[in-house]
Motif scaffolding. Structure first.
Motif, PDB file in Angstrom:
ATOM      1  N   ASP A   1      -8.531  -3.773  51.642  1.00  0.00           N
ATOM      2  CA  ASP A   1      -7.518  -4.051  50.619  1.00  0.00           C
ATOM      3  C   ASP A   1      -7.496  -5.524  50.232  1.00  0.00           C
ATOM      4  OD1 ASP A   1      -5.322  -1.774  52.330  1.00  0.00           O
ATOM      5  OD2 ASP A   1      -6.483  -1.386  50.499  1.00  0.00           O
ATOM      6  N   THR A   2      -8.241  -6.335  50.960  1.00  0.00           N
ATOM      7  CA  THR A   2      -8.291  -7.776  50.684  1.00  0.00           C
ATOM      8  C   THR A   2      -8.808  -8.053  49.286  1.00  0.00           C
ATOM      9  OG1 THR A   2      -8.584  -8.367  53.012  1.00  0.00           O
ATOM     10  CG2 THR A   2      -9.393  -9.953  51.379  1.00  0.00           C
ATOM     11  N   GLY A   3      -8.188  -9.014  48.619  1.00  0.00           N
ATOM     12  CA  GLY A   3      -8.627  -9.413  47.299  1.00  0.00           C
ATOM     13  C   GLY A   3      -7.550 -10.201  46.584  1.00  0.00           C
ATOM     14  N   VAL A   4      -7.844 -10.580  45.364  1.00  0.00           N
ATOM     15  CA  VAL A   4      -6.845 -11.211  44.509  1.00  0.00           C
ATOM     16  C   VAL A   4      -6.200 -10.111  43.674  1.00  0.00           C
ATOM     17  CG1 VAL A   4      -6.384 -12.895  42.715  1.00  0.00           C
ATOM     18  CG2 VAL A   4      -8.153 -13.364  44.421  1.00  0.00           C
ATOM     19  N   TYR A   5      -4.916 -10.027  43.760  1.00  0.00           N
ATOM     20  CA  TYR A   5      -4.163  -9.002  43.036  1.00  0.00           C
ATOM     21  C   TYR A   5      -3.573  -9.621  41.773  1.00  0.00           C
ATOM     22  CZ  TYR A   5      -4.593  -5.705  46.851  1.00  0.00           C
ATOM     23  OH  TYR A   5      -5.089  -4.824  47.774  1.00  0.00           O
ATOM     24  N   TYR A   6      -3.904  -9.005  40.652  1.00  0.00           N
ATOM     25  CA  TYR A   6      -3.442  -9.485  39.351  1.00  0.00           C
ATOM     26  C   TYR A   6      -2.417  -8.512  38.771  1.00  0.00           C
ATOM     27  CZ  TYR A   6      -7.395 -12.711  39.378  1.00  0.00           C
ATOM     28  OH  TYR A   6      -8.284 -13.702  39.688  1.00  0.00           O
ATOM     29  N   CYS A   7      -1.355  -9.076  38.251  1.00  0.00           N
ATOM     30  CA  CYS A   7      -0.340  -8.297  37.546  1.00  0.00           C
ATOM     31  C   CYS A   7      -0.740  -8.161  36.076  1.00  0.00           C
ATOM     32  CB  CYS A   7       1.007  -9.002  37.666  1.00  0.00           C
ATOM     33  SG  CYS A   7       2.347  -8.241  36.743  1.00  0.00           S
TER      34      CYS A   7
ATOM     35  N   ARG B   1      -6.993  -5.358  41.320  1.00  0.00           N
ATOM     36  CA  ARG B   1      -7.549  -6.125  42.427  1.00  0.00           C
ATOM     37  C   ARG B   1      -8.968  -6.551  42.100  1.00  0.00           C
ATOM     38  NH1 ARG B   1      -6.890  -2.730  47.299  1.00  0.00           N
ATOM     39  NH2 ARG B   1      -8.737  -1.592  46.553  1.00  0.00           N
ATOM     40  N   GLN B   2      -9.284  -7.774  42.492  1.00  0.00           N
ATOM     41  CA  GLN B   2     -10.647  -8.273  42.305  1.00  0.00           C
ATOM     42  C   GLN B   2     -11.128  -8.921  43.590  1.00  0.00           C
ATOM     43  OE1 GLN B   2     -11.172 -10.914  38.942  1.00  0.00           O
ATOM     44  NE2 GLN B   2     -13.328 -10.342  38.790  1.00  0.00           N
ATOM     45  N   THR B   3     -12.358  -8.597  43.963  1.00  0.00           N
ATOM     46  CA  THR B   3     -13.007  -9.213  45.118  1.00  0.00           C
ATOM     47  C   THR B   3     -14.289  -9.879  44.644  1.00  0.00           C
ATOM     48  OG1 THR B   3     -14.073  -7.108  45.627  1.00  0.00           O
ATOM     49  CG2 THR B   3     -12.032  -7.609  46.782  1.00  0.00           C
ATOM     50  N   PRO B   4     -14.795 -10.853  45.402  1.00  0.00           N
ATOM     51  CA  PRO B   4     -15.990 -11.582  44.970  1.00  0.00           C
ATOM     52  C   PRO B   4     -17.158 -10.651  44.653  1.00  0.00           C
ATOM     53  CG  PRO B   4     -14.996 -12.698  46.808  1.00  0.00           C
ATOM     54  CD  PRO B   4     -14.251 -11.405  46.657  1.00  0.00           C
ATOM     55  N   GLY B   5     -17.741 -10.852  43.494  1.00  0.00           N
ATOM     56  CA  GLY B   5     -18.907 -10.076  43.099  1.00  0.00           C
ATOM     57  C   GLY B   5     -18.601  -8.714  42.516  1.00  0.00           C
ATOM     58  N   LYS B   6     -17.324  -8.385  42.406  1.00  0.00           N
ATOM     59  CA  LYS B   6     -16.949  -7.085  41.863  1.00  0.00           C
ATOM     60  C   LYS B   6     -16.030  -7.251  40.666  1.00  0.00           C
ATOM     61  CE  LYS B   6     -17.410  -4.400  46.112  1.00  0.00           C
ATOM     62  NZ  LYS B   6     -16.744  -3.405  47.015  1.00  0.00           N
ATOM     63  N   GLN B   7     -16.022  -6.224  39.830  1.00  0.00           N
ATOM     64  CA  GLN B   7     -15.136  -6.241  38.681  1.00  0.00           C
ATOM     65  C   GLN B   7     -13.698  -5.963  39.110  1.00  0.00           C
ATOM     66  OE1 GLN B   7     -16.733  -3.397  35.836  1.00  0.00           O
ATOM     67  NE2 GLN B   7     -17.718  -5.043  34.702  1.00  0.00           N
ATOM     68  N   ARG B   8     -12.790  -6.454  38.298  1.00  0.00           N
ATOM     69  CA  ARG B   8     -11.381  -6.185  38.536  1.00  0.00           C
ATOM     70  C   ARG B   8     -11.111  -4.697  38.337  1.00  0.00           C
ATOM     71  NH1 ARG B   8      -7.365 -10.147  35.413  1.00  0.00           N
ATOM     72  NH2 ARG B   8      -8.847 -11.582  36.399  1.00  0.00           N
ATOM     73  N   GLY B   9     -10.450  -4.075  39.296  1.00  0.00           N
ATOM     74  CA  GLY B   9     -10.191  -2.644  39.216  1.00  0.00           C
ATOM     75  C   GLY B   9      -8.717  -2.318  39.407  1.00  0.00           C
ATOM     76  N   VAL B  10      -8.308  -1.195  38.870  1.00  0.00           N
ATOM     77  CA  VAL B  10      -6.912  -0.794  38.928  1.00  0.00           C
ATOM     78  C   VAL B  10      -6.522  -0.421  40.352  1.00  0.00           C
ATOM     79  CG1 VAL B  10      -7.415   1.590  38.336  1.00  0.00           C
ATOM     80  CG2 VAL B  10      -5.140   0.653  37.883  1.00  0.00           C
ATOM     81  N   VAL B  11      -5.342  -0.842  40.740  1.00  0.00           N
ATOM     82  CA  VAL B  11      -4.743  -0.432  42.016  1.00  0.00           C
ATOM     83  C   VAL B  11      -3.656   0.594  41.740  1.00  0.00           C
ATOM     84  CG1 VAL B  11      -3.441  -1.173  44.034  1.00  0.00           C
ATOM     85  CG2 VAL B  11      -5.262  -2.638  43.120  1.00  0.00           C
ATOM     86  N   ALA B  12      -2.736   0.229  40.850  1.00  0.00           N
ATOM     87  CA  ALA B  12      -1.647   1.131  40.488  1.00  0.00           C
ATOM     88  C   ALA B  12      -1.028   0.677  39.179  1.00  0.00           C
ATOM     89  CB  ALA B  12      -0.579   1.172  41.579  1.00  0.00           C
ATOM     90  N   THR B  13      -0.552   1.643  38.404  1.00  0.00           N
ATOM     91  CA  THR B  13       0.129   1.342  37.157  1.00  0.00           C
ATOM     92  C   THR B  13       1.391   2.187  37.041  1.00  0.00           C
ATOM     93  OG1 THR B  13      -1.108   2.983  35.891  1.00  0.00           O
ATOM     94  CG2 THR B  13      -2.022   0.758  35.961  1.00  0.00           C
ATOM     95  N   VAL B  14       2.334   1.711  36.240  1.00  0.00           N
ATOM     96  CA  VAL B  14       3.579   2.452  36.010  1.00  0.00           C
ATOM     97  C   VAL B  14       4.029   2.197  34.578  1.00  0.00           C
ATOM     98  CG1 VAL B  14       4.965   0.539  36.936  1.00  0.00           C
ATOM     99  CG2 VAL B  14       5.936   2.844  36.837  1.00  0.00           C
ATOM    100  N   THR B  15       4.486   3.251  33.912  1.00  0.00           N
ATOM    101  CA  THR B  15       5.012   3.110  32.569  1.00  0.00           C
ATOM    102  C   THR B  15       6.516   2.893  32.613  1.00  0.00           C
ATOM    103  OG1 THR B  15       5.511   5.445  32.231  1.00  0.00           O
ATOM    104  CG2 THR B  15       3.252   4.718  31.760  1.00  0.00           C
TER     105      THR B  15
END
Length: 121
Positions: A89-95, A38-52
């Motif tokens: 939780d608002t933001g741009v969610y990147y896969c 997830r990324q929000t204005p002015g902040k770095q992209r951060g992990v929300v969840a990952t799965v192997t």
């Protein structure tokens, strides 16, 4: 090359739910892991969840107990079920996908174009 196509973002009221999905396609030997960031204005992209591909999951503390990530290995598609959504939780969610071109290749990270999630209070 791996292409990632995301869907499922939108506008939802606080307390609501959304399901994000991301399908991987292209030429590759394997998809070893996928995740959502997830990324929000002015902040770095951060992990929300990952799965192997083996099913191991990791969640950011802020979403633990509210979000569930799952991976359909046959479809190379990752899902993020989001419940009890909050305005923060608002933001741009990147896969994201970690893929190998050949069996003994190093993994390469690929990113989707992002999908907007907006939670209103």
């Amino acid at each position: 090359q791996v292409q990632l196509v995301e869907s499922g973002g939108g506008l939802v009221q606080a307390g609501g739910s959304l399901t994000l999905s991301c399908a991987a396609s292209g030429t590759f030997f394997s998809i070893d892991a996928m995740g959502w960031y997830r990324q929000t204005p002015g902040k770095q992209r951060g992990v929300v969840a990952t799965v192997t591909k083996g099913g191991s999951t990791h969640y950011a503390d802020s979403v633990l107990g509210r979000f569930t990530i799952s991976l359909d290995n046959a479809k190379n598609t990752v899902y993020l079920q989001t419940n009890s959504l909050k305005p923060e939780d608002t933001g741009v969610y990147y896969c994201n996908a970690l893929s190998r071109r050949r069996m003994y290749s190093e993994g390469t990270n690929y990113w989707g174009q992002g999908t907007q999630v907006t939670v209103s209070s």
